[in-house]
Design an enzyme around this catalytic site. Structure first.
Site, PDB file in Angstrom:
ATOM      1  N   ASP A 137     -13.999  13.995  -4.504  1.00 28.21           N
ATOM      2  CA  ASP A 137     -14.109  15.246  -5.264  1.00 28.21           C
ATOM      3  C   ASP A 137     -15.356  15.129  -6.140  1.00 28.21           C
ATOM      4  O   ASP A 137     -16.108  14.152  -6.015  1.00 28.21           O
ATOM      5  CB  ASP A 137     -12.822  15.436  -6.108  1.00 28.21           C
ATOM      6  CG  ASP A 137     -12.481  16.908  -6.327  1.00 28.21           C
ATOM      7  OD1 ASP A 137     -13.411  17.688  -6.647  1.00 28.21           O
ATOM      8  OD2 ASP A 137     -11.312  17.282  -6.186  1.00 28.21           O
ATOM      9  N   LYS A 180      -7.420   7.882  -1.364  1.00 28.78           N
ATOM     10  CA  LYS A 180      -8.745   8.264  -0.832  1.00 28.78           C
ATOM     11  C   LYS A 180      -9.362   9.442  -1.593  1.00 28.78           C
ATOM     12  O   LYS A 180      -9.655  10.491  -1.019  1.00 28.78           O
ATOM     13  CB  LYS A 180      -8.640   8.619   0.655  1.00 28.78           C
ATOM     14  CG  LYS A 180      -8.105   7.489   1.527  1.00 28.78           C
ATOM     15  CD  LYS A 180      -8.121   7.871   3.002  1.00 28.78           C
ATOM     16  CE  LYS A 180      -7.695   6.747   3.914  1.00 28.78           C
ATOM     17  NZ  LYS A 180      -6.269   6.373   3.788  1.00 28.78           N
ATOM     18  N   ASN A 214     -16.475  14.076 -11.998  1.00 25.38           N
ATOM     19  CA  ASN A 214     -15.589  14.188 -13.151  1.00 25.38           C
ATOM     20  C   ASN A 214     -14.115  14.163 -12.741  1.00 25.38           C
ATOM     21  O   ASN A 214     -13.285  13.484 -13.346  1.00 25.38           O
ATOM     22  CB  ASN A 214     -15.913  15.488 -13.905  1.00 25.38           C
ATOM     23  CG  ASN A 214     -15.091  15.628 -15.162  1.00 25.38           C
ATOM     24  OD1 ASN A 214     -15.160  14.763 -16.040  1.00 25.38           O
ATOM     25  ND2 ASN A 214     -14.305  16.689 -15.250  1.00 25.38           N
ATOM     26  N   LYS A 232       0.848  -1.194   0.000  1.00 26.00           N
ATOM     27  CA  LYS A 232       0.000   0.000   0.000  1.00 26.00           C
ATOM     28  C   LYS A 232       0.886   1.248   0.000  1.00 26.00           C
ATOM     29  O   LYS A 232       1.764   1.399   0.844  1.00 26.00           O
ATOM     30  CB  LYS A 232      -0.906   0.002   1.233  1.00 26.00           C
ATOM     31  CG  LYS A 232      -1.896   1.156   1.227  1.00 26.00           C
ATOM     32  CD  LYS A 232      -2.865   1.066   2.394  1.00 26.00           C
ATOM     33  CE  LYS A 232      -2.339   1.698   3.652  1.00 26.00           C
ATOM     34  NZ  LYS A 232      -2.184   3.154   3.598  1.00 26.00           N
ATOM     35  N   ASP A 236      -3.462   4.166  -2.122  1.00 28.69           N
ATOM     36  CA  ASP A 236      -4.398   4.628  -1.086  1.00 28.69           C
ATOM     37  C   ASP A 236      -4.390   6.155  -1.047  1.00 28.69           C
ATOM     38  O   ASP A 236      -3.776   6.762  -0.172  1.00 28.69           O
ATOM     39  CB  ASP A 236      -3.951   4.013   0.251  1.00 28.69           C
ATOM     40  CG  ASP A 236      -4.738   4.522   1.449  1.00 28.69           C
ATOM     41  OD1 ASP A 236      -5.885   4.950   1.271  1.00 28.69           O
ATOM     42  OD2 ASP A 236      -4.185   4.473   2.572  1.00 28.69           O
ATOM     43  N   THR A 243     -11.170   5.501  10.712  1.00 31.75           N
ATOM     44  CA  THR A 243     -11.082   4.916  12.064  1.00 31.75           C
ATOM     45  C   THR A 243     -10.680   5.954  13.100  1.00 31.75           C
ATOM     46  O   THR A 243     -10.758   5.713  14.294  1.00 31.75           O
ATOM     47  CB  THR A 243     -10.095   3.723  12.097  1.00 31.75           C
ATOM     48  OG1 THR A 243      -8.927   4.094  11.378  1.00 31.75           O
ATOM     49  CG2 THR A 243     -10.696   2.494  11.471  1.00 31.75           C
ATOM     50  N   ARG A 247       3.148  -0.549  10.565  1.00 31.24           N
ATOM     51  CA  ARG A 247       4.212  -0.530  11.571  1.00 31.24           C
ATOM     52  C   ARG A 247       4.586  -1.860  12.212  1.00 31.24           C
ATOM     53  O   ARG A 247       5.775  -2.072  12.463  1.00 31.24           O
ATOM     54  CB  ARG A 247       3.889   0.535  12.630  1.00 31.24           C
ATOM     55  CG  ARG A 247       4.077   1.935  12.072  1.00 31.24           C
ATOM     56  CD  ARG A 247       3.363   2.970  12.879  1.00 31.24           C
ATOM     57  NE  ARG A 247       1.910   2.797  12.796  1.00 31.24           N
ATOM     58  CZ  ARG A 247       1.018   3.562  13.411  1.00 31.24           C
ATOM     59  NH1 ARG A 247       1.441   4.559  14.164  1.00 31.24           N
ATOM     60  NH2 ARG A 247      -0.268   3.353  13.263  1.00 31.24           N
TER      61      ARG A 247
HETATM   62  O1  C5P Z   1       1.056   1.041  10.845  1.00 35.39           O
HETATM   63  P1  C5P Z   1      -0.357   0.561  10.736  1.00 35.39           P
HETATM   64  O2  C5P Z   1      -0.479  -0.952  10.658  1.00 35.39           O
HETATM   65  O3  C5P Z   1      -1.256   1.198  11.770  1.00 35.39           O
HETATM   66  O4  C5P Z   1      -0.800   1.093   9.300  1.00 35.39           O
HETATM   67  C1  C5P Z   1      -2.124   1.028   8.855  1.00 35.39           C
HETATM   68  C2  C5P Z   1      -2.216   1.710   7.521  1.00 35.39           C
HETATM   69  O5  C5P Z   1      -3.575   1.745   7.142  1.00 35.39           O
HETATM   70  C3  C5P Z   1      -1.737   3.151   7.515  1.00 35.39           C
HETATM   71  O6  C5P Z   1      -1.199   3.400   6.219  1.00 35.39           O
HETATM   72  C4  C5P Z   1      -2.988   3.955   7.738  1.00 35.39           C
HETATM   73  O7  C5P Z   1      -2.929   5.221   7.156  1.00 35.39           O
HETATM   74  C5  C5P Z   1      -4.010   3.091   6.991  1.00 35.39           C
HETATM   75  N1  C5P Z   1      -5.383   3.250   7.406  1.00 35.39           N
HETATM   76  C6  C5P Z   1      -5.819   3.129   8.717  1.00 35.39           C
HETATM   77  N2  C5P Z   1      -7.142   3.295   9.023  1.00 35.39           N
HETATM   78  C7  C5P Z   1      -8.016   3.560   8.052  1.00 35.39           C
HETATM   79  C8  C5P Z   1      -7.595   3.666   6.726  1.00 35.39           C
HETATM   80  C9  C5P Z   1      -6.258   3.507   6.443  1.00 35.39           C
HETATM   81  O8  C5P Z   1      -5.034   2.853   9.607  1.00 35.39           O
HETATM   82  N3  C5P Z   1      -9.283   3.673   8.339  1.00 35.39           N
END
Ligand code: C5P
Length: 240
Positions: free
Chosen positions: A63, A60, A66, A31, A58, A122, A215
């Site tokens: 807008d 997101k 078009n 991603k 990713d 989230t 992470r």
């Molecule tokens: O490091 P970690 O496992 O928390 O990374 C989760 C990834 O998923 C990050 O890139 C974060 O921006 C993304 N993400 C998220 N919650 C969402 C949508 C995307 O944690 N609702």
């Protein structure tokens, strides 16, 4: 393993490619988020695609229809395999995104991208949602947006693992559900800033099609070992 998407949330394309090479046999895809894409752009996506990797771009998109259609067209041209838009952008926007994705893929003689809709971030809670004028409970809003995304032709949604079972129940077995917020003992146990977490196997059991892990893998002392442990957990679940 197909279901494991590794979030390459690092500062440079060079580090992202190093990690992608290190994790190639464990990850089902990578991603790329807005930070890395803003800095490195399409060449990084192409470099990953050239290595045979599937890329979830990713960004997101949210807008007017078009503009989103044009952005999806551009994303397909980078070689992205999965693309996301905000479901709250509305039905017309999502329909245009699907159409643009399919047309760009046809033109390039490639499979259509997997288009997924963000339901509710989230980082939001009920109070934050109410502030934006949404009075119903967060889970109801998530499920309503998932239904909208499905009706508009999107392939799936992105949602917290705690919402997966309700979405699955409302939208059926075909919908692709992508879940971040994955943490487990085998991945070191640290939660970072994610609060509503679940283990990898537990998330798949709750109905996730793909899990996104950042992470716990990329910040681990040994990213390969961390990815291997997660794949092992998933394998036990997927191939009992
Ligand atoms: O490091 P970690 O496992 O928390 O990374 C989760 C990834 O998923 C990050 O890139 C974060 O921006 C993304 N993400 C998220 N919650 C969402 C949508 C995307 O944690 N609702």
């Amino acid at each position: 393993m197909d279901q494991l998407l590794v979030a390459l949330d690092v500062e440079t394309g060079r580090r992202a490619l190093e990690l992608a090479d290190t994790l190639a046999d464990f990850a089902g895809g990578f991603k790329i988020g807005s930070r890395l894409f803003t800095f490195e752009g399409p060449p990084l996506v192409r470099a990953l695609v050239d290595r045979g990797a599937r890329v979830f771009l990713d960004l997101k998109f949210h807008d007017i229809p078009n503009t989103v259609a044009q952005a999806v067209d551009a994303a397909v041209r980078t070689g992205a395999w999965m693309i996301d838009v905000h479901a709250s952008g509305g039905t017309a926007m999502m329909r245009e995104a699907v159409r643009a994705g399919r047309e760009a893929a046809d033109r390039l003689r490639r499979p259509a991208p997997i288009l997924v809709g963000i339901t509710v971030l989230t980082s939001m809670d009920d109070a934050g949602l109410r502030e934006t004028g949404v009075e119903r409970p967060l889970l109801d809003q998530v499920v309503a947006l998932a239904r909208m995304a499905k009706a508009a032709g999107l392939h799936g949604v992105v949602a917290s693992p705690h919402e997966t079972a309700s979405i699955r129940a409302a939208c059926g077995p075909e919908l692709t559900i992508v879940t971040p917020g994955i943490r487990s003992a085998s991945a070191g146990g640290a939660k970072h800033d994610q609060t509503r977490t679940m283990g990898p196997a537990e998330a798949v059991r709750a109905g996730a099609s793909y899990i996104v892990v950042g992470r716990p893998i990329i910040a681990a002392p040994d990213p390969r070992a961390a990815a291997a442990a997660i794949v092992e957990e998933l394998r036990i679940e997927v191939e009992p």
